[in-house]
Design an enzyme around this catalytic site. Structure first.
Site, PDB file in Angstrom:
ATOM      1  N   LYS A 170       0.726  -1.364  -0.091  1.00  0.00           N
ATOM      2  CA  LYS A 170       0.111  -0.143  -0.075  1.00  0.00           C
ATOM      3  C   LYS A 170       0.856   1.059  -0.071  1.00  0.00           C
ATOM      4  CE  LYS A 170      -3.349   2.853   0.204  1.00  0.00           C
ATOM      5  NZ  LYS A 170      -4.138   3.361   1.560  1.00  0.00           N
TER       6      LYS A 170
ATOM      7  N   CYS B  60      -3.221  10.312   1.635  1.00  0.00           N
ATOM      8  CA  CYS B  60      -2.550   9.408   1.066  1.00  0.00           C
ATOM      9  C   CYS B  60      -1.026   9.513   0.515  1.00  0.00           C
ATOM     10  CB  CYS B  60      -3.388   8.364   0.009  1.00  0.00           C
ATOM     11  SG  CYS B  60      -4.807   7.487   0.806  1.00  0.00           S
TER      12      CYS B  60
END
Length: 407
Positions: free
Chosen positions: A201, A255
């Site tokens: 991720k 993010c």
């Protein structure tokens, strides 16, 4: 039953998606106002398709609570900020959520951490919490890392269609969780180990950050020598193996602007390209302020109060302001613009978050001579004619009126 812990930008749509597909769900959050709003039948942020999904989930029986539930499956979707000094992940919210789960969960419960973490976070911060309470991992509880992979503005679609990664200590438990996510996820679901899932991720968002940084550095280079970066990128991208992104005013959201720092903090001296990319992208808001200053001088505009920033969110057509370039600019505005009161407007931000904030496009435009386009909301794309006669700095390459300034 699933107890989803944390009902923010990730936890809420995830809980709703499970419920809408027939899974019994209770959503838990410590924020009483948030839970009360959901109980009253209202969502807590704007997102395409979210209200429809909410109604479907409510019809299927989703419930919202301040309390952790006793069940055999938990999904933890709480924030994971990073320490700006050390650049390391702050796993405190995750650790406390897991600790609270262990106060009520039965033996053999599965705890799925969806929060984005740096590689090794589960080992360093979550396993010790369980062991300190006398839990045998793999028997008393099972730990899973299933990082979210959705983007504001397209959350509902991506929840259904994006591939997923399930990190597990055992293949058996991983497959059980995979089956659960298969209730709605139509993308490929890969089962791997926890550390690989953590790293994957972070690597995904770091890859994107580096590519954005290349485009932004090109913009700086071309500006320094009076070249058109957009024309250069357009031509270069005709090469079959080149796909340069469009430069912009910086990187926001929770993010791309955060996750690469996890690698910088955990691997100092090794994450060199990653660090350089972060510095480039973090420098863009100041670069835009310098452009504003130069354009004001060139145009003879002396009153910064006649300059307006269009857009407070970090991307178009959402209300998410986390780490937005505009907010970063406002923080350093005094240093660059001598303390003037610049005007700000965003159609998606209805509450006042800064001084001189407008809530009507026409009123905003009446009171400014220079407009800085920082977000490409559909609203401004459909009203470009209203910018005629204004000095325009377009940081998103969306305005093609004569005389527009660009990065």
């Amino acid at each position: 039953m699933i107890n989803v812990v944390g009902l923010g930008y990730i936890g809420l749509p995830t809980a709703l998606m499970f419920a809408a597909h027939g899974v019994e769900v209770v959503g838990t959050d410590y924020n009483k106002e948030l839970v009360d709003t959901l109980r009253a039948g209202r969502t807590t942020f704007e997102e395409d398709g979210l209200d429809e999904l909410f109604r479907e989930a409510v019809d299927k029986g989703i419930r919202f609570s301040h309390e952790y539930q006793r069940t055999d499956m938990y999904i933890v979707a709480v924030p994971t900020p990073y320490d700006k000094a050390s650049k390391k992940v702050d796993a405190g919210f995750v650790a406390r959520a897991v600790e609270n789960v262990m106060e009520v969960c039965p033996k053999g419960a599965v705890i799925v951490v969806e929060s984005t973490v740096s590689p090794g976070t589960i080992d360093k911060y979550v396993r010790p919490v369980a062991e300190a309470k006398g839990f045998v991992i793999g028997e008393d509880i099972h730990l899973i890392h299933a990082p979210e992979r959705i983007i504001p503005g397209n959350m509902v679609y991506e929840l259904k269609h994006n591939s997923r990664t399930i990190g597990a200590d055992s293949q058996e438990i991983g497959e059980r969780v995979k089956e659960l996510y298969s209730s709605f996820c139509q993308g490929e679901i890969v089962v791997t180990d926890i550390r690989t899932a953590e790293m994957t991720k972070v690597v995904e968002n770091t890859f994107r950050d580096i590519n954005i940084a290349f485009a932004n550095e090109l913009a700086k280079i071309c500006r320094s020598d009076n070249m058109d970066v957009y024309e250069i990128i357009r031509i270069a991208n005709k090469h079959p193996r080149v796909n340069i992104l469009t430069p912009g005013p910086g990187v926001g959201g929770h993010c791309i602007s955060v996750d690469p720092w996890f690698l910088v903090g955990d691997y100092p001296g090794l994450a060199n390209i990653i660090l350089a990319a972060r510095k480039i992208n973090d420098s863009m808001p100041d670069f835009v302020l310098e452009r504003i200053h130069d354009i004001m001088k060139e145009s003879g505009l002396t009153d910064v109060g006649r300059v307006g920033l269009y857009g407070l969110t970090y991307k178009e057509n959402v209300d998410d302001m986390r780490e937005s370039p505009t907010l970063q600019m406002l923080e350093s505005m005094e240093r660059h613009l001598c303390g003037g009161q610049i005007k700000v407007y965003d159609p998606y931000v209805t509450r006042d978050v800064t001084a001189n904030q407008y809530h009507d496009l026409d009123a905003f435009l009446r009171d400014v001579d220079m407009v800085v386009l920082l977000v490409g909301h559909d609203e401004i794309r459909e009203n470009m004619d209203k910018l005629k006669g204004k000095i325009v700095l377009d940081t998103r390459h969306i305005c093609f009126l004569d005389g527009v300034y660009r990065l």
